[in-house]
Motif scaffolding. Structure first.
Motif, mmCIF file in Angstrom:
data_model
loop_
_atom_site.group_PDB
_atom_site.id
_atom_site.type_symbol
_atom_site.label_atom_id
_atom_site.label_comp_id
_atom_site.label_asym_id
_atom_site.label_seq_id
_atom_site.Cartn_x
_atom_site.Cartn_y
_atom_site.Cartn_z
ATOM 1 N N ALA A 6 0.832 -1.207 0.000
ATOM 2 C CA ALA A 6 0.000 0.000 0.000
ATOM 3 C C ALA A 6 0.865 1.255 0.000
ATOM 4 O O ALA A 6 0.557 2.238 -0.684
ATOM 5 C CB ALA A 6 -0.925 -0.005 1.210
ATOM 6 N N TYR A 7 1.962 1.233 0.750
ATOM 7 C CA TYR A 7 2.845 2.403 0.806
ATOM 8 C C TYR A 7 3.460 2.694 -0.554
ATOM 9 O O TYR A 7 3.498 3.851 -0.989
ATOM 10 C CB TYR A 7 3.950 2.197 1.847
ATOM 11 C CG TYR A 7 4.974 3.295 1.813
ATOM 12 C CD1 TYR A 7 4.691 4.533 2.384
ATOM 13 C CD2 TYR A 7 6.202 3.121 1.197
ATOM 14 C CE1 TYR A 7 5.619 5.551 2.339
ATOM 15 C CE2 TYR A 7 7.124 4.139 1.147
ATOM 16 C CZ TYR A 7 6.833 5.350 1.720
ATOM 17 O OH TYR A 7 7.748 6.368 1.662
ATOM 18 N N VAL A 8 3.943 1.670 -1.229
ATOM 19 C CA VAL A 8 4.552 1.866 -2.545
ATOM 20 C C VAL A 8 3.528 2.438 -3.511
ATOM 21 O O VAL A 8 3.826 3.363 -4.273
ATOM 22 C CB VAL A 8 5.152 0.544 -3.073
ATOM 23 C CG1 VAL A 8 5.500 0.634 -4.541
ATOM 24 C CG2 VAL A 8 6.372 0.162 -2.261
ATOM 25 N N ARG A 9 2.301 1.931 -3.458
ATOM 26 C CA ARG A 9 1.246 2.420 -4.351
ATOM 27 C C ARG A 9 0.932 3.895 -4.073
ATOM 28 O O ARG A 9 0.834 4.707 -4.987
ATOM 29 C CB ARG A 9 -0.007 1.577 -4.197
ATOM 30 C CG ARG A 9 -1.083 1.903 -5.190
ATOM 31 C CD ARG A 9 -2.316 1.032 -5.038
ATOM 32 N NE ARG A 9 -1.981 -0.373 -4.933
ATOM 33 C CZ ARG A 9 -2.322 -1.135 -3.907
ATOM 34 N NH1 ARG A 9 -3.016 -0.641 -2.903
ATOM 35 N NH2 ARG A 9 -2.001 -2.407 -3.883
ATOM 36 N N VAL A 10 0.789 4.231 -2.795
ATOM 37 C CA VAL A 10 0.457 5.615 -2.432
ATOM 38 C C VAL A 10 1.619 6.549 -2.743
ATOM 39 O O VAL A 10 1.426 7.663 -3.240
ATOM 40 C CB VAL A 10 0.056 5.693 -0.942
ATOM 41 C CG1 VAL A 10 -0.005 7.121 -0.458
ATOM 42 C CG2 VAL A 10 -1.272 5.002 -0.726
ATOM 43 N N ARG A 11 2.830 6.120 -2.454
ATOM 44 C CA ARG A 11 4.005 6.946 -2.730
ATOM 45 C C ARG A 11 4.151 7.195 -4.227
ATOM 46 O O ARG A 11 4.461 8.298 -4.659
ATOM 47 C CB ARG A 11 5.244 6.253 -2.172
ATOM 48 C CG ARG A 11 6.471 7.056 -2.259
ATOM 49 C CD ARG A 11 6.411 8.199 -1.284
ATOM 50 N NE ARG A 11 7.675 8.900 -1.338
ATOM 51 C CZ ARG A 11 7.848 10.110 -0.916
ATOM 52 N NH1 ARG A 11 6.854 10.762 -0.353
ATOM 53 N NH2 ARG A 11 8.997 10.696 -1.007
ATOM 54 N N GLU B 171 3.184 11.165 -8.757
ATOM 55 C CA GLU B 171 2.503 11.260 -10.046
ATOM 56 C C GLU B 171 2.954 10.211 -11.054
ATOM 57 O O GLU B 171 2.975 10.441 -12.247
ATOM 58 C CB GLU B 171 2.629 12.660 -10.620
ATOM 59 C CG GLU B 171 1.962 13.714 -9.759
ATOM 60 C CD GLU B 171 2.074 15.108 -10.317
ATOM 61 O OE1 GLU B 171 2.743 15.308 -11.353
ATOM 62 O OE2 GLU B 171 1.481 16.009 -9.713
ATOM 63 N N PHE B 172 3.341 9.046 -10.553
ATOM 64 C CA PHE B 172 3.573 7.913 -11.427
ATOM 65 C C PHE B 172 2.236 7.210 -11.583
ATOM 66 O O PHE B 172 1.578 6.899 -10.593
ATOM 67 C CB PHE B 172 4.592 6.942 -10.826
ATOM 68 C CG PHE B 172 6.013 7.357 -11.009
ATOM 69 C CD1 PHE B 172 6.727 6.940 -12.120
ATOM 70 C CD2 PHE B 172 6.630 8.166 -10.082
ATOM 71 C CE1 PHE B 172 8.038 7.321 -12.293
ATOM 72 C CE2 PHE B 172 7.938 8.551 -10.245
ATOM 73 C CZ PHE B 172 8.645 8.128 -11.348
ATOM 74 N N GLY B 173 1.837 6.962 -12.798
ATOM 75 C CA GLY B 173 0.568 6.290 -13.037
ATOM 76 C C GLY B 173 0.697 4.799 -12.774
ATOM 77 O O GLY B 173 1.152 4.068 -13.629
ATOM 78 N N VAL B 174 0.348 4.383 -11.578
ATOM 79 C CA VAL B 174 0.426 2.957 -11.252
ATOM 80 C C VAL B 174 -0.978 2.384 -11.243
ATOM 81 O O VAL B 174 -1.926 3.026 -10.836
ATOM 82 C CB VAL B 174 1.103 2.710 -9.885
ATOM 83 C CG1 VAL B 174 2.552 3.093 -9.938
ATOM 84 C CG2 VAL B 174 0.396 3.430 -8.781
ATOM 85 N N ALA C 66 8.116 -3.783 -10.240
ATOM 86 C CA ALA C 66 8.465 -4.017 -11.642
ATOM 87 C C ALA C 66 7.748 -3.026 -12.550
ATOM 88 O O ALA C 66 8.339 -2.507 -13.501
ATOM 89 C CB ALA C 66 8.121 -5.447 -12.036
ATOM 90 N N GLU C 67 6.486 -2.767 -12.233
ATOM 91 C CA GLU C 67 5.742 -1.793 -13.028
ATOM 92 C C GLU C 67 6.334 -0.394 -12.884
ATOM 93 O O GLU C 67 6.460 0.340 -13.853
ATOM 94 C CB GLU C 67 4.278 -1.783 -12.604
ATOM 95 C CG GLU C 67 3.420 -0.863 -13.428
ATOM 96 C CD GLU C 67 1.972 -0.852 -12.986
ATOM 97 O OE1 GLU C 67 1.345 0.225 -13.095
ATOM 98 O OE2 GLU C 67 1.467 -1.889 -12.545
ATOM 99 N N LEU C 68 6.715 -0.047 -11.674
ATOM 100 C CA LEU C 68 7.297 1.275 -11.446
ATOM 101 C C LEU C 68 8.677 1.407 -12.083
ATOM 102 O O LEU C 68 9.019 2.480 -12.575
ATOM 103 C CB LEU C 68 7.399 1.573 -9.954
ATOM 104 C CG LEU C 68 6.109 1.969 -9.282
ATOM 105 C CD1 LEU C 68 6.311 2.087 -7.782
ATOM 106 C CD2 LEU C 68 5.595 3.286 -9.836
ATOM 107 N N SER C 69 9.452 0.355 -12.048
ATOM 108 C CA SER C 69 10.791 0.439 -12.624
ATOM 109 C C SER C 69 10.755 0.570 -14.137
ATOM 110 O O SER C 69 11.683 1.069 -14.741
ATOM 111 C CB SER C 69 11.641 -0.762 -12.212
ATOM 112 O OG SER C 69 11.133 -1.933 -12.795
#
Length: 125
Positions: free
Chosen positions: A60-65, A70-73, A116-119
């Motif tokens: 949850a933290y990674v998603r909120v951060r 403003e990274f579209g996750v 992986a999606e963020l990277s």
């Protein structure tokens, strides 16, 4: 109920915040209670509960951060239902330790998917 409201109003940041906070409170109440009750007699179950809770919080933290930067996750849609089905199924079957270790493993997999999606994204947007 909050998840259903989020699907109906996906663009509301306040509703997303309320839903995220409500999820964390519910997780802390349920998984924390399991850890608390298991600690004196079954420390491995308590450890599994704490790892499952911590892993879920980290996802949850990674998603909120990422959203704050403003990274579209995209949300991992299968994570919450499978997490709670594993916990509930294990408790009902009488295998709480297996269920909680499974929930901890699910948290690790969901975290790996999100990272992986963020990277893959180099810039916000």
């Amino acid at each position: 109920a909050l998840l259903g409201a989020r699907w109906r109003l996906p663009r509301s940041p306040r509703l997303a915040l309320v839903e995220a906070v409500a999820e964390r409170v519910a997780e802390a109440a349920i998984i924390g209670a399991i850890a608390w009750m298991a600690l004196p007699t079954e420390p491995r179950v308590a450890g599994a509960a704490i790892l499952a809770l911590g892993g879920s919080y980290l996802v949850a933290y990674v998603r909120v951060r990422a959203a704050g930067l403003e990274f579209g996750v995209s949300d991992v849609p299968w994570f919450r239902p499978v997490f709670w089905l594993a916990v509930a199924g294990g408790l009902l079957a009488g295998w709480p330790e297996v269920a909680l270790w499974g929930a901890a493993a699910l948290s690790a997999v969901a975290l790996a998917v999100e990272l992986a999606e963020l990277s893959a994204r180099r810039e916000p947007g």
